[in-house]
Motif scaffolding. Structure first.
Motif, PDB file in Angstrom:
ATOM      1  N   GLY A  93       2.758  -1.164  -1.115  1.00  0.00           N
ATOM      2  CA  GLY A  93       1.914  -0.027  -1.460  1.00  0.00           C
ATOM      3  C   GLY A  93       2.440   1.277  -0.891  1.00  0.00           C
ATOM      4  O   GLY A  93       2.409   2.321  -1.556  1.00  0.00           O
ATOM      5  N   ALA A  94       2.924   1.235   0.350  1.00  0.00           N
ATOM      6  CA  ALA A  94       3.467   2.447   0.973  1.00  0.00           C
ATOM      7  C   ALA A  94       4.705   2.929   0.215  1.00  0.00           C
ATOM      8  O   ALA A  94       4.909   4.131   0.021  1.00  0.00           O
ATOM      9  CB  ALA A  94       3.813   2.170   2.432  1.00  0.00           C
ATOM     10  N   PHE A  95       5.519   1.980  -0.221  1.00  0.00           N
ATOM     11  CA  PHE A  95       6.705   2.345  -0.992  1.00  0.00           C
ATOM     12  C   PHE A  95       6.314   2.957  -2.338  1.00  0.00           C
ATOM     13  O   PHE A  95       6.881   3.970  -2.755  1.00  0.00           O
ATOM     14  CB  PHE A  95       7.580   1.117  -1.206  1.00  0.00           C
ATOM     15  N   VAL A  96       5.352   2.352  -3.008  1.00  0.00           N
ATOM     16  CA  VAL A  96       4.917   2.863  -4.312  1.00  0.00           C
ATOM     17  C   VAL A  96       4.404   4.293  -4.177  1.00  0.00           C
ATOM     18  O   VAL A  96       4.721   5.162  -4.999  1.00  0.00           O
ATOM     19  CB  VAL A  96       3.834   1.948  -4.917  1.00  0.00           C
ATOM     20  N   ARG A  97       3.615   4.552  -3.136  1.00  0.00           N
ATOM     21  CA  ARG A  97       3.093   5.911  -2.932  1.00  0.00           C
ATOM     22  C   ARG A  97       4.215   6.909  -2.677  1.00  0.00           C
ATOM     23  O   ARG A  97       4.202   8.028  -3.212  1.00  0.00           O
ATOM     24  CB  ARG A  97       2.093   5.917  -1.770  1.00  0.00           C
ATOM     25  N   ALA A  98       5.192   6.511  -1.866  1.00  0.00           N
ATOM     26  CA  ALA A  98       6.316   7.402  -1.568  1.00  0.00           C
ATOM     27  C   ALA A  98       7.148   7.648  -2.829  1.00  0.00           C
ATOM     28  O   ALA A  98       7.543   8.787  -3.111  1.00  0.00           O
ATOM     29  CB  ALA A  98       7.186   6.807  -0.471  1.00  0.00           C
ATOM     30  N   PHE A  99       7.391   6.589  -3.585  1.00  0.00           N
ATOM     31  CA  PHE A  99       8.219   6.737  -4.784  1.00  0.00           C
ATOM     32  C   PHE A  99       7.529   7.619  -5.822  1.00  0.00           C
ATOM     33  O   PHE A  99       8.174   8.433  -6.486  1.00  0.00           O
ATOM     34  CB  PHE A  99       8.531   5.366  -5.383  1.00  0.00           C
ATOM     35  N   ARG A 100       6.208   7.471  -5.941  1.00  0.00           N
ATOM     36  CA  ARG A 100       5.473   8.318  -6.892  1.00  0.00           C
ATOM     37  C   ARG A 100       5.576   9.792  -6.476  1.00  0.00           C
ATOM     38  O   ARG A 100       5.683  10.677  -7.317  1.00  0.00           O
ATOM     39  CB  ARG A 100       4.006   7.887  -6.956  1.00  0.00           C
ATOM     40  N   ARG A 101       5.560  10.026  -5.169  1.00  0.00           N
ATOM     41  CA  ARG A 101       5.698  11.401  -4.671  1.00  0.00           C
ATOM     42  C   ARG A 101       7.094  11.955  -4.972  1.00  0.00           C
ATOM     43  O   ARG A 101       7.248  13.115  -5.345  1.00  0.00           O
ATOM     44  CB  ARG A 101       5.442  11.432  -3.164  1.00  0.00           C
ATOM     45  N   TRP A 102       8.115  11.100  -4.856  1.00  0.00           N
ATOM     46  CA  TRP A 102       9.485  11.546  -5.092  1.00  0.00           C
ATOM     47  C   TRP A 102       9.774  11.781  -6.570  1.00  0.00           C
ATOM     48  O   TRP A 102      10.360  12.796  -6.944  1.00  0.00           O
ATOM     49  CB  TRP A 102      10.483  10.488  -4.597  1.00  0.00           C
ATOM     50  N   GLN A 103       9.395  10.803  -7.410  1.00  0.00           N
ATOM     51  CA  GLN A 103       9.828  10.794  -8.814  1.00  0.00           C
ATOM     52  C   GLN A 103       8.731  11.153  -9.807  1.00  0.00           C
ATOM     53  O   GLN A 103       9.016  11.392 -10.981  1.00  0.00           O
ATOM     54  CB  GLN A 103      10.365   9.403  -9.183  1.00  0.00           C
ATOM     55  N   GLY A 104       7.476  11.167  -9.351  1.00  0.00           N
ATOM     56  CA  GLY A 104       6.382  11.483 -10.245  1.00  0.00           C
ATOM     57  C   GLY A 104       5.893  10.307 -11.073  1.00  0.00           C
ATOM     58  O   GLY A 104       4.990  10.458 -11.893  1.00  0.00           O
ATOM     59  N   VAL A 105       6.518   9.124 -10.882  1.00  0.00           N
ATOM     60  CA  VAL A 105       6.100   7.910 -11.583  1.00  0.00           C
ATOM     61  C   VAL A 105       6.157   6.748 -10.602  1.00  0.00           C
ATOM     62  O   VAL A 105       6.758   6.839  -9.534  1.00  0.00           O
ATOM     63  CB  VAL A 105       7.017   7.599 -12.793  1.00  0.00           C
ATOM     64  N   THR A 106       5.536   5.642 -10.959  1.00  0.00           N
ATOM     65  CA  THR A 106       5.585   4.456 -10.108  1.00  0.00           C
ATOM     66  C   THR A 106       6.949   3.778 -10.242  1.00  0.00           C
ATOM     67  O   THR A 106       7.667   4.006 -11.228  1.00  0.00           O
ATOM     68  CB  THR A 106       4.504   3.440 -10.511  1.00  0.00           C
ATOM     69  N   PRO A 107       7.337   2.933  -9.281  1.00  0.00           N
ATOM     70  CA  PRO A 107       8.591   2.186  -9.414  1.00  0.00           C
ATOM     71  C   PRO A 107       8.645   1.359 -10.692  1.00  0.00           C
ATOM     72  O   PRO A 107       9.697   1.288 -11.344  1.00  0.00           O
ATOM     73  CB  PRO A 107       8.600   1.297  -8.167  1.00  0.00           C
ATOM     74  N   ALA A 108       7.533   0.741 -11.056  1.00  0.00           N
ATOM     75  CA  ALA A 108       7.515  -0.080 -12.268  1.00  0.00           C
ATOM     76  C   ALA A 108       7.777   0.774 -13.508  1.00  0.00           C
ATOM     77  O   ALA A 108       8.529   0.378 -14.407  1.00  0.00           O
ATOM     78  CB  ALA A 108       6.176  -0.795 -12.398  1.00  0.00           C
ATOM     79  N   ARG A 109       7.131   1.947 -13.562  1.00  0.00           N
ATOM     80  CA  ARG A 109       7.333   2.838 -14.696  1.00  0.00           C
ATOM     81  C   ARG A 109       8.772   3.347 -14.747  1.00  0.00           C
ATOM     82  O   ARG A 109       9.386   3.418 -15.819  1.00  0.00           O
ATOM     83  CB  ARG A 109       6.362   4.026 -14.609  1.00  0.00           C
ATOM     84  N   TYR A 110       9.326   3.683 -13.588  1.00  0.00           N
ATOM     85  CA  TYR A 110      10.714   4.148 -13.519  1.00  0.00           C
ATOM     86  C   TYR A 110      11.655   3.067 -14.053  1.00  0.00           C
ATOM     87  O   TYR A 110      12.570   3.349 -14.821  1.00  0.00           O
ATOM     88  CB  TYR A 110      11.086   4.504 -12.084  1.00  0.00           C
ATOM     89  N   ARG A 111      11.413   1.831 -13.639  1.00  0.00           N
ATOM     90  CA  ARG A 111      12.261   0.727 -14.085  1.00  0.00           C
ATOM     91  C   ARG A 111      12.140   0.526 -15.599  1.00  0.00           C
ATOM     92  O   ARG A 111      13.136   0.313 -16.288  1.00  0.00           O
ATOM     93  CB  ARG A 111      11.884  -0.548 -13.332  1.00  0.00           C
TER      94      ARG A 111
END
Length: 330
Positions: free
Chosen positions: A302-320
């Motif tokens: 969860g902490a990673f997902v929140r950080a990634f959304r802040r960086w890229q504007g999307v969730t890791p799953a969406r980015y993938r």
């Protein structure tokens, strides 16, 4: 990172473009040619102008690809010779990741393993004629790797993040391996056992001399600056925090922050930029998100997902998901 002197290219690479223009009878701006000195590295902004002039004069959508296929080891400065004097392809790739800034710091190389395949990834940091320049980089990698292994290297394909610049038949006439467009990354892929291919120019004593020359060039360019050292340590040890990194550099955490502040950075922002880059690359592979989060030192997914959304504007799953679409032929 550092001052503007770092953002440059070896004059030998620029000379390859000038020589290609001469062979093709292309006229490049005289004022631009006058600024190119054989004894001085070429600022990246001037290299941008050179690429623009070359591609415009050529009017050939595959000008970059052709240039890459014509590239010689000598155009890559001491780093090129260092690569081909390695014992194996795998050792040469390790040298490439480390010493690519000797050639030019307009992009970054990394080696990625996915199943039984290995990918040499290239991430450009320029915008002028990016597609043509990426094609030149990957085509030169393909051609020179074939040459360095005595023709034994077999590529699984080239992956390009841009759309085709011309008809696929035109590409097929030049590149004898599968091509994949609109990919999530720019890569040269091959089967993992080929990492053990011996290089025909292997020479351990010459390699040590060339490594010293390359180290001297990197030091001159500032690639061993504090910022670069922090980035290297975070890449190698993404779980480390400020105090652990500072201790490795024989500094206090407070002193490290002061030194980075002089370069307009903070440890937090620098570490996050490295983790963001590592996360994006990992998500292009097959690892589960939870595994990536753990490897990058996050307390939980969860902490990673929140950080990634802040960086890229999307969730890791969406980015993938959005990184999977690609056009292929070959």
């Amino acid at each position: 990172m550092g001052d503007i002197s770092e953002h440059s290219v070896t004059p030998l690479y620029s000379q390859a473009i000038v020589q290609a223009a001469e062979r093709q009878g292309l006229a490049l701006p005289a004022e631009l040619l006058a600024e190119l000195r054989p004894d001085q590295r070429v600022p990246l902004t001037r290299q941008d102008a050179l690429w623009e002039a070359f591609c415009a004069a050529s009017a050939d959508p595959l000008a970059g690809l052709r240039l890459g296929l014509e590239m010689q080891i000598g155009h890559l400065d001491s780093a090129g010779m260092l690569l081909v004097t390695s014992d194996t392809l795998g050792e040469a790739l390790d040298e490439l990741v480390e010493y690519a800034p000797v050639i030019g710091d307009g992009g970054e190389f990394s080696v990625r393993h996915a199943g039984e395949q290995v990918f040499i990834d290239y991430q450009p940091d320029y915008s002028v004629r990016q597609a043509e320049r990426v094609e030149a980089v990957l085509a030169s990698q393909l051609n020179l790797t074939r040459w360095a292994t005595g023709g034994r290297f077999r590529a699984a394909g080239l992956w390009l993040s841009h759309a085709p610049l011309t008809g696929l038949d035109d590409y097929a006439q030049l590149i004898e391996c599968p091509l994949h467009f609109d990919a999530a990354h720019n890569s040269l892929g091959f089967a993992e056992p080929q990492l053990n291919l011996p290089l025909i120019q292997a020479n351990s004593s010459l390699r040590e001399h060339l490594r010293q020359l390359a180290d001297q060039t990197l030091a001159t360019l500032g690639q061993h600056s504090l910022t670069a050292e922090v980035q290297r340590l975070v890449r190698q040890n993404p779980r480390w925090g400020k105090e652990r990194v500072a201790a490795e550099l024989e500094l206090s955490g407070r002193h490290l922050n002061r030194r980075l502040a002089q370069e307009g950075l903070s440890f937090k922002s620098l570490r996050e930029s490295v983790l963001q880059q590592m996360a994006c690359r990992a998500l292009r592979g097959e690892q589960r998100v939870a595994q990536i989060a753990e490897q990058l030192g996050f307390s939980d997914e969860g902490a990673f997902v929140r950080a990634f959304r802040r960086w890229q504007g999307v969730t890791p799953a969406r980015y993938r998901d959005t990184s999977q679409g690609r056009t292929e032929f070959g």
